[in-house]
Write a protein that holds these residues in place. Structure first.
Motif, PDB file in Angstrom:
ATOM      1  N   MET A   1     -15.630 -67.412  61.688  1.00 34.38           N
ATOM      2  CA  MET A   1     -16.656 -67.158  60.477  1.00 34.38           C
ATOM      3  C   MET A   1     -15.819 -66.403  59.431  1.00 34.38           C
ATOM      4  O   MET A   1     -15.227 -65.363  59.726  1.00 34.38           O
ATOM      5  CB  MET A   1     -17.759 -66.527  60.959  1.00 34.38           C
ATOM      6  CG  MET A   1     -18.870 -66.101  59.796  1.00 34.38           C
ATOM      7  SD  MET A   1     -20.491 -65.123  60.754  1.00 34.38           S
ATOM      8  CE  MET A   1     -21.235 -64.886  58.960  1.00 34.38           C
ATOM      9  N   ILE A   2     -16.181 -66.685  58.211  1.00 39.02           N
ATOM     10  CA  ILE A   2     -15.589 -65.994  56.904  1.00 39.02           C
ATOM     11  C   ILE A   2     -16.429 -64.984  56.819  1.00 39.02           C
ATOM     12  O   ILE A   2     -17.417 -64.827  56.545  1.00 39.02           O
ATOM     13  CB  ILE A   2     -15.701 -67.043  55.799  1.00 39.02           C
ATOM     14  CG1 ILE A   2     -14.758 -68.066  55.992  1.00 39.02           C
ATOM     15  CG2 ILE A   2     -15.080 -66.097  54.710  1.00 39.02           C
ATOM     16  CD1 ILE A   2     -14.547 -69.044  54.670  1.00 39.02           C
ATOM     17  N   LYS A   3     -15.574 -63.647  56.806  1.00 38.28           N
ATOM     18  CA  LYS A   3     -16.254 -62.277  56.683  1.00 38.28           C
ATOM     19  C   LYS A   3     -15.894 -61.702  55.558  1.00 38.28           C
ATOM     20  O   LYS A   3     -16.431 -60.874  54.882  1.00 38.28           O
ATOM     21  CB  LYS A   3     -16.291 -61.429  57.960  1.00 38.28           C
ATOM     22  CG  LYS A   3     -17.050 -62.014  59.028  1.00 38.28           C
ATOM     23  CD  LYS A   3     -16.896 -60.931  60.012  1.00 38.28           C
ATOM     24  CE  LYS A   3     -17.689 -61.572  61.415  1.00 38.28           C
ATOM     25  NZ  LYS A   3     -17.722 -60.299  62.640  1.00 38.28           N
ATOM     26  N   GLY A   4     -14.818 -62.159  54.936  1.00 37.81           N
ATOM     27  CA  GLY A   4     -14.029 -61.534  53.854  1.00 37.81           C
ATOM     28  C   GLY A   4     -13.056 -62.681  53.042  1.00 37.81           C
ATOM     29  O   GLY A   4     -12.758 -63.626  53.755  1.00 37.81           O
ATOM     30  N   VAL A   5     -12.739 -62.354  51.810  1.00 34.98           N
ATOM     31  CA  VAL A   5     -12.003 -62.962  50.974  1.00 34.98           C
ATOM     32  C   VAL A   5     -10.908 -62.282  50.213  1.00 34.98           C
ATOM     33  O   VAL A   5     -11.129 -61.169  49.989  1.00 34.98           O
ATOM     34  CB  VAL A   5     -12.904 -63.697  50.097  1.00 34.98           C
ATOM     35  CG1 VAL A   5     -12.110 -64.636  48.912  1.00 34.98           C
ATOM     36  CG2 VAL A   5     -14.208 -64.310  50.510  1.00 34.98           C
ATOM     37  N   LEU A   6      -9.777 -62.927  50.672  1.00 34.66           N
ATOM     38  CA  LEU A   6      -8.540 -62.469  49.839  1.00 34.66           C
ATOM     39  C   LEU A   6      -8.630 -63.427  48.645  1.00 34.66           C
ATOM     40  O   LEU A   6      -8.352 -64.590  48.891  1.00 34.66           O
ATOM     41  CB  LEU A   6      -7.295 -62.240  50.695  1.00 34.66           C
ATOM     42  CG  LEU A   6      -7.531 -61.543  51.812  1.00 34.66           C
ATOM     43  CD1 LEU A   6      -6.076 -61.567  52.704  1.00 34.66           C
ATOM     44  CD2 LEU A   6      -8.240 -60.143  51.674  1.00 34.66           C
ATOM     45  N   MET A   7      -8.433 -62.817  47.384  1.00 33.75           N
ATOM     46  CA  MET A   7      -8.205 -63.816  46.283  1.00 33.75           C
ATOM     47  C   MET A   7      -7.088 -63.496  45.267  1.00 33.75           C
ATOM     48  O   MET A   7      -6.905 -62.287  45.018  1.00 33.75           O
ATOM     49  CB  MET A   7      -9.573 -63.678  45.269  1.00 33.75           C
ATOM     50  CG  MET A   7      -9.772 -64.838  44.398  1.00 33.75           C
ATOM     51  SD  MET A   7     -11.321 -64.455  43.639  1.00 33.75           S
ATOM     52  CE  MET A   7     -12.388 -64.851  44.822  1.00 33.75           C
ATOM     53  N   ASP A   8      -6.233 -64.356  44.918  1.00 31.79           N
ATOM     54  CA  ASP A   8      -5.302 -64.428  44.321  1.00 31.79           C
ATOM     55  C   ASP A   8      -5.768 -64.198  42.803  1.00 31.79           C
ATOM     56  O   ASP A   8      -6.893 -64.504  42.383  1.00 31.79           O
ATOM     57  CB  ASP A   8      -4.375 -65.738  43.958  1.00 31.79           C
ATOM     58  CG  ASP A   8      -3.205 -65.769  43.195  1.00 31.79           C
ATOM     59  OD1 ASP A   8      -2.447 -64.745  43.173  1.00 31.79           O
ATOM     60  OD2 ASP A   8      -3.176 -66.632  42.497  1.00 31.79           O
ATOM     61  N   LEU A   9      -5.054 -63.590  41.712  1.00 26.97           N
ATOM     62  CA  LEU A   9      -5.621 -63.614  40.414  1.00 26.97           C
ATOM     63  C   LEU A   9      -5.048 -64.471  39.333  1.00 26.97           C
ATOM     64  O   LEU A   9      -5.711 -65.512  39.001  1.00 26.97           O
ATOM     65  CB  LEU A   9      -5.093 -62.025  39.938  1.00 26.97           C
ATOM     66  CG  LEU A   9      -5.744 -61.067  40.547  1.00 26.97           C
ATOM     67  CD1 LEU A   9      -5.052 -59.464  40.086  1.00 26.97           C
ATOM     68  CD2 LEU A   9      -7.238 -61.038  40.248  1.00 26.97           C
ATOM     69  N   SER A  10      -3.749 -64.645  38.942  1.00 31.72           N
ATOM     70  CA  SER A  10      -3.106 -65.324  37.968  1.00 31.72           C
ATOM     71  C   SER A  10      -3.380 -66.645  38.479  1.00 31.72           C
ATOM     72  O   SER A  10      -2.540 -67.212  39.720  1.00 31.72           O
ATOM     73  CB  SER A  10      -1.902 -64.913  37.609  1.00 31.72           C
ATOM     74  OG  SER A  10      -1.284 -65.832  36.749  1.00 31.72           O
ATOM     75  N   GLY A  11      -3.711 -67.679  37.480  1.00 28.67           N
ATOM     76  CA  GLY A  11      -3.802 -69.063  38.147  1.00 28.67           C
ATOM     77  C   GLY A  11      -5.235 -69.509  38.929  1.00 28.67           C
ATOM     78  O   GLY A  11      -5.630 -70.497  39.101  1.00 28.67           O
ATOM     79  N   THR A  12      -5.744 -68.389  39.456  1.00 26.37           N
ATOM     80  CA  THR A  12      -6.787 -68.599  40.406  1.00 26.37           C
ATOM     81  C   THR A  12      -8.441 -68.143  39.689  1.00 26.37           C
ATOM     82  O   THR A  12      -9.249 -68.888  39.690  1.00 26.37           O
ATOM     83  CB  THR A  12      -6.636 -67.905  41.621  1.00 26.37           C
ATOM     84  OG1 THR A  12      -5.505 -68.068  42.222  1.00 26.37           O
ATOM     85  CG2 THR A  12      -7.876 -68.064  42.554  1.00 26.37           C
ATOM     86  N   ILE A  13      -8.216 -66.866  39.085  1.00 23.33           N
ATOM     87  CA  ILE A  13      -9.560 -66.484  38.044  1.00 23.33           C
ATOM     88  C   ILE A  13      -9.072 -66.482  36.682  1.00 23.33           C
ATOM     89  O   ILE A  13      -9.970 -66.532  35.951  1.00 23.33           O
ATOM     90  CB  ILE A  13     -10.095 -65.399  38.812  1.00 23.33           C
ATOM     91  CG1 ILE A  13      -9.297 -63.979  38.567  1.00 23.33           C
ATOM     92  CG2 ILE A  13     -10.448 -65.521  40.319  1.00 23.33           C
ATOM     93  CD1 ILE A  13      -9.724 -62.662  38.714  1.00 23.33           C
ATOM     94  N   HIS A  14      -7.898 -66.419  36.245  1.00 18.94           N
ATOM     95  CA  HIS A  14      -7.494 -66.516  34.965  1.00 18.94           C
ATOM     96  C   HIS A  14      -6.075 -66.994  34.647  1.00 18.94           C
ATOM     97  O   HIS A  14      -5.217 -67.075  35.729  1.00 18.94           O
ATOM     98  CB  HIS A  14      -7.511 -64.866  34.476  1.00 18.94           C
ATOM     99  CG  HIS A  14      -6.238 -64.238  34.844  1.00 18.94           C
ATOM    100  ND1 HIS A  14      -4.938 -64.103  34.313  1.00 18.94           N
ATOM    101  CD2 HIS A  14      -6.270 -63.454  36.236  1.00 18.94           C
ATOM    102  CE1 HIS A  14      -4.390 -63.395  34.780  1.00 18.94           C
ATOM    103  NE2 HIS A  14      -5.062 -62.943  36.022  1.00 18.94           N
ATOM    104  N   VAL A  15      -5.760 -67.435  33.533  1.00 18.12           N
ATOM    105  CA  VAL A  15      -4.346 -67.871  33.302  1.00 18.12           C
ATOM    106  C   VAL A  15      -4.236 -67.131  32.028  1.00 18.12           C
ATOM    107  O   VAL A  15      -4.671 -67.144  31.001  1.00 18.12           O
ATOM    108  CB  VAL A  15      -4.292 -69.343  32.980  1.00 18.12           C
ATOM    109  CG1 VAL A  15      -2.981 -69.953  32.334  1.00 18.12           C
ATOM    110  CG2 VAL A  15      -4.751 -70.225  34.078  1.00 18.12           C
TER     111      VAL A  15
END
Length: 256
Positions: A1-15
Protein backbone atom coordinates in the motif's frame (compact mmCIF):
# COMPACT_ATOMS: atom_id res chain seq x y z
CA UNK A 1 0.00 0.00 0.00
CA UNK A 2 1.25 3.48 -0.82
CA UNK A 3 1.58 5.56 2.35
CA UNK A 4 4.17 8.08 1.21
CA UNK A 5 5.41 9.80 -1.93
CA UNK A 6 8.93 10.79 -2.90
CA UNK A 7 8.67 13.35 -5.68
CA UNK A 8 11.32 14.69 -8.02
CA UNK A 9 11.29 18.42 -8.76
CA UNK A 10 12.89 19.49 -12.04
CA UNK A 11 11.09 17.91 -14.99
CA UNK A 12 8.38 16.48 -12.75
CA UNK A 13 6.60 19.48 -11.26
CA UNK A 14 8.46 22.26 -13.10
CA UNK A 15 10.82 22.92 -16.00
CA UNK A 16 13.19 25.81 -15.39
CA UNK A 17 11.08 28.50 -13.73
CA UNK A 18 7.76 27.32 -15.15
CA UNK A 19 5.41 24.93 -13.32
CA UNK A 20 4.20 21.98 -15.35
CA UNK A 21 0.51 22.39 -16.14
CA UNK A 22 -1.60 21.22 -13.20
CA UNK A 23 1.40 20.52 -10.95
CA UNK A 24 0.52 23.06 -8.24
CA UNK A 25 -2.96 21.59 -7.83
CA UNK A 26 -1.63 18.01 -7.96
CA UNK A 27 0.80 18.67 -5.11
CA UNK A 28 -1.96 20.34 -3.08
CA UNK A 29 -4.21 17.33 -3.68
CA UNK A 30 -1.72 14.98 -2.05
CA UNK A 31 -1.32 17.28 0.95
CA UNK A 32 -5.09 17.64 1.42
CA UNK A 33 -5.44 13.85 1.29
CA UNK A 34 -2.95 13.56 4.16
CA UNK A 35 -0.41 11.60 2.13
CA UNK A 36 3.14 12.14 3.38
CA UNK A 37 5.43 13.67 0.75
CA UNK A 38 9.13 14.44 0.47
CA UNK A 39 10.50 16.34 -2.50
CA UNK A 40 13.77 14.65 -3.39
CA UNK A 41 16.23 16.27 -5.73
CA UNK A 42 19.83 16.15 -6.88
CA UNK A 43 19.59 19.82 -7.89
CA UNK A 44 22.88 21.40 -6.89
CA UNK A 45 22.87 24.84 -8.45
CA UNK A 46 20.91 26.26 -5.50
CA UNK A 47 20.77 25.83 -1.75
CA UNK A 48 17.64 24.33 -0.26
CA UNK A 49 16.56 27.79 0.94
CA UNK A 50 17.03 29.30 -2.50
CA UNK A 51 15.28 26.39 -4.18
CA UNK A 52 12.39 26.74 -1.75
CA UNK A 53 12.07 30.45 -2.55
CA UNK A 54 12.13 29.72 -6.31
CA UNK A 55 9.36 27.14 -5.97
CA UNK A 56 7.32 29.55 -3.84
CA UNK A 57 7.57 32.19 -6.58
CA UNK A 58 6.20 29.63 -9.02
CA UNK A 59 3.20 29.15 -6.74
CA UNK A 60 4.12 25.94 -4.88
CA UNK A 61 3.36 25.87 -1.15
CA UNK A 62 5.99 23.34 -0.10
CA UNK A 63 7.42 23.39 3.44
CA UNK A 64 11.19 23.86 3.38
CA UNK A 65 11.67 20.90 5.71
CA UNK A 66 9.90 18.63 3.21
CA UNK A 67 12.68 19.15 0.68
CA UNK A 68 15.31 16.39 0.76
CA UNK A 69 18.35 17.49 -1.26
CA UNK A 70 21.56 15.77 -2.34
CA UNK A 71 23.85 18.66 -1.25
CA UNK A 72 22.55 18.40 2.32
CA UNK A 73 23.13 14.64 2.23
CA UNK A 74 26.73 15.37 1.16
CA UNK A 75 27.18 17.82 4.03
CA UNK A 76 25.91 15.23 6.53
CA UNK A 77 28.41 12.70 5.15
CA UNK A 78 31.30 15.18 5.41
CA UNK A 79 30.46 15.94 9.02
CA UNK A 80 29.96 12.29 9.98
CA UNK A 81 33.31 11.26 8.48
CA UNK A 82 35.22 14.43 9.43
CA UNK A 83 36.20 15.13 5.82
CA UNK A 84 37.49 18.47 4.51
CA UNK A 85 36.12 19.13 1.03
CA UNK A 86 37.43 20.74 -2.09
CA UNK A 87 34.16 22.07 -3.50
CA UNK A 88 33.67 21.59 -7.23
CA UNK A 89 30.13 22.94 -7.05
CA UNK A 90 28.11 25.88 -8.30
CA UNK A 91 29.03 29.18 -6.57
CA UNK A 92 25.40 29.46 -5.44
CA UNK A 93 25.92 26.34 -3.34
CA UNK A 94 28.93 27.42 -1.29
CA UNK A 95 26.80 28.64 1.61
CA UNK A 96 25.34 25.14 2.03
CA UNK A 97 28.78 24.16 3.35
CA UNK A 98 29.34 27.11 5.70
CA UNK A 99 31.09 25.97 8.86
CA UNK A 100 32.59 22.86 7.26
CA UNK A 101 36.41 22.84 7.53
CA UNK A 102 37.89 23.11 4.02
CA UNK A 103 41.61 23.73 4.57
CA UNK A 104 43.98 20.98 3.40
CA UNK A 105 41.14 19.05 1.70
CA UNK A 106 40.97 15.27 1.84
CA UNK A 107 37.73 14.98 -0.16
CA UNK A 108 36.42 16.30 -3.46
CA UNK A 109 32.73 17.19 -3.68
CA UNK A 110 31.22 17.34 -7.17
CA UNK A 111 27.85 18.90 -7.88
CA UNK A 112 26.46 20.66 -10.94
CA UNK A 113 29.08 23.42 -11.08
CA UNK A 114 27.86 24.63 -14.50
CA UNK A 115 30.43 27.18 -15.81
CA UNK A 116 32.77 26.42 -12.90
CA UNK A 117 33.69 23.08 -14.47
CA UNK A 118 36.87 24.73 -15.74
CA UNK A 119 40.07 22.89 -16.63
CA UNK A 120 41.84 24.49 -13.65
CA UNK A 121 39.25 23.30 -11.14
CA UNK A 122 38.83 19.87 -12.68
CA UNK A 123 42.61 19.43 -12.68
CA UNK A 124 42.90 20.51 -9.04
CA UNK A 125 40.22 17.97 -8.14
CA UNK A 126 42.03 15.29 -10.16
CA UNK A 127 45.33 15.95 -8.35
CA UNK A 128 43.68 15.71 -4.94
CA UNK A 129 42.06 12.41 -5.90
CA UNK A 130 45.41 11.03 -7.09
CA UNK A 131 46.79 11.94 -3.66
CA UNK A 132 44.09 9.84 -2.00
CA UNK A 133 41.16 12.22 -1.47
CA UNK A 134 37.66 10.73 -1.33
CA UNK A 135 35.36 11.53 -4.26
CA UNK A 136 31.81 12.48 -3.23
CA UNK A 137 29.05 13.29 -5.71
CA UNK A 138 25.56 14.74 -5.46
CA UNK A 139 24.48 12.30 -8.17
CA UNK A 140 25.20 10.58 -11.48
CA UNK A 141 22.47 12.23 -13.51
CA UNK A 142 23.68 12.70 -17.09
CA UNK A 143 21.44 15.60 -18.06
CA UNK A 144 18.19 17.42 -17.27
CA UNK A 145 15.61 19.56 -19.02
CA UNK A 146 16.32 23.29 -18.64
CA UNK A 147 14.63 26.40 -19.95
CA UNK A 148 16.50 26.14 -23.26
CA UNK A 149 16.43 22.34 -23.63
CA UNK A 150 18.64 19.53 -22.35
CA UNK A 151 21.62 20.52 -20.19
CA UNK A 152 24.55 18.48 -18.89
CA UNK A 153 24.33 17.58 -15.21
CA UNK A 154 27.10 16.55 -12.82
CA UNK A 155 27.26 12.89 -13.87
CA UNK A 156 29.58 13.26 -16.89
CA UNK A 157 32.09 15.24 -14.83
CA UNK A 158 31.99 12.68 -12.03
CA UNK A 159 32.67 9.95 -14.60
CA UNK A 160 35.60 11.92 -16.03
CA UNK A 161 37.24 12.26 -12.62
CA UNK A 162 36.63 8.60 -11.81
CA UNK A 163 38.28 7.59 -15.08
CA UNK A 164 41.24 9.97 -14.78
CA UNK A 165 42.01 9.24 -11.13
CA UNK A 166 41.11 5.52 -11.31
CA UNK A 167 38.70 5.83 -8.40
CA UNK A 168 34.99 5.42 -7.65
CA UNK A 169 32.68 8.14 -6.38
CA UNK A 170 30.50 7.79 -3.31
CA UNK A 171 27.14 9.01 -4.61
CA UNK A 172 24.98 10.57 -1.91
CA UNK A 173 21.99 11.65 -4.00
CA UNK A 174 19.95 9.67 -6.51
CA UNK A 175 20.47 6.90 -7.64
CA UNK A 176 22.10 5.76 -4.37
CA UNK A 177 19.73 3.46 -2.42
CA UNK A 178 20.67 5.19 0.85
CA UNK A 179 19.22 8.47 -0.46
CA UNK A 180 15.81 6.89 -1.05
CA UNK A 181 15.97 5.00 2.25
CA UNK A 182 16.80 8.12 4.25
CA UNK A 183 13.93 10.01 2.63
CA UNK A 184 11.53 7.17 3.44
CA UNK A 185 12.87 7.06 6.99
CA UNK A 186 12.10 10.77 7.38
CA UNK A 187 8.48 9.86 6.66
CA UNK A 188 8.60 7.04 9.20
CA UNK A 189 7.90 4.52 6.44
CA UNK A 190 9.45 1.45 4.90
CA UNK A 191 10.74 1.87 1.32
CA UNK A 192 8.07 -0.56 0.07
CA UNK A 193 5.38 1.78 1.42
CA UNK A 194 6.64 4.68 -0.73
CA UNK A 195 6.33 5.51 -4.41
CA UNK A 196 8.93 7.56 -6.27
CA UNK A 197 7.63 9.90 -8.99
CA UNK A 198 10.11 11.28 -11.51
CA UNK A 199 10.99 11.97 -15.14
CA UNK A 200 14.32 10.13 -15.23
CA UNK A 201 13.92 6.45 -16.15
CA UNK A 202 17.24 5.46 -14.60
CA UNK A 203 17.98 7.81 -11.71
CA UNK A 204 14.40 8.21 -10.48
CA UNK A 205 12.50 5.09 -11.48
CA UNK A 206 14.91 2.18 -11.96
CA UNK A 207 17.00 3.28 -8.98
CA UNK A 208 13.94 3.60 -6.74
CA UNK A 209 12.74 0.14 -7.77
CA UNK A 210 16.18 -1.30 -7.00
CA UNK A 211 15.99 0.39 -3.58
CA UNK A 212 12.70 -1.38 -2.83
CA UNK A 213 10.25 1.43 -3.60
CA UNK A 214 7.39 1.55 -6.06
CA UNK A 215 7.80 4.01 -8.94
CA UNK A 216 5.96 6.15 -11.47
CA UNK A 217 7.63 7.54 -14.60
CA UNK A 218 6.12 10.82 -15.83
CA UNK A 219 6.39 11.69 -19.52
CA UNK A 220 7.49 15.28 -18.95
CA UNK A 221 10.82 17.05 -18.46
CA UNK A 222 13.74 14.99 -19.74
CA UNK A 223 11.57 11.99 -20.63
CA UNK A 224 11.98 10.83 -24.22
CA UNK A 225 10.12 8.05 -26.03
CA UNK A 226 11.86 4.74 -25.44
CA UNK A 227 13.24 5.60 -22.00
CA UNK A 228 11.09 2.78 -20.61
CA UNK A 229 13.55 0.25 -22.04
CA UNK A 230 16.04 1.24 -19.33
CA UNK A 231 13.70 0.03 -16.57
CA UNK A 232 13.89 -3.68 -15.84
CA UNK A 233 11.15 -4.00 -13.22
CA UNK A 234 7.39 -3.32 -13.15
CA UNK A 235 6.50 0.36 -12.86
CA UNK A 236 3.67 2.76 -13.68
CA UNK A 237 3.82 5.26 -16.54
CA UNK A 238 1.87 8.53 -16.37
CA UNK A 239 1.56 11.33 -18.87
CA UNK A 240 2.34 13.97 -16.23
CA UNK A 241 2.24 14.72 -12.50
CA UNK A 242 -1.53 15.19 -12.58
CA UNK A 243 -2.01 11.67 -13.95
CA UNK A 244 0.58 10.32 -11.50
CA UNK A 245 -1.27 11.79 -8.51
CA UNK A 246 -4.54 10.40 -9.88
CA UNK A 247 -2.90 6.96 -9.97
CA UNK A 248 -1.61 7.37 -6.41
CA UNK A 249 -5.05 8.44 -5.16
CA UNK A 250 -6.68 5.48 -6.90
CA UNK A 251 -4.18 3.08 -5.34
CA UNK A 252 -4.69 4.52 -1.86
CA UNK A 253 -8.45 4.39 -2.28
CA UNK A 254 -8.74 0.77 -3.47
CA UNK A 255 -6.35 -0.78 -0.95
CA UNK A 256 -7.23 -1.30 2.72
Amino acid sequence: MIKGVLMDLSGTIHVGTTPITGAIGAVERLEKAGIAVRFVTNTSRKTRDSLHDTLAKMGFDIPREHMFTAPLAVRRYLEQHKLRPYLLVHPNLYSEFDGVEQENPNAVVVGDAEDDFSFRKMNEAFRLLKEGATLLATGRTRYFEGDQGLELDAGPYVAALEYAADTSAIVLGKPAPVFFHEAAEELGLQPSECVMVGDDAETDVAAALDAGLQAILVQTGKYREGDEARIGKPFIKATDIVAAVEEIMRTVAVRP
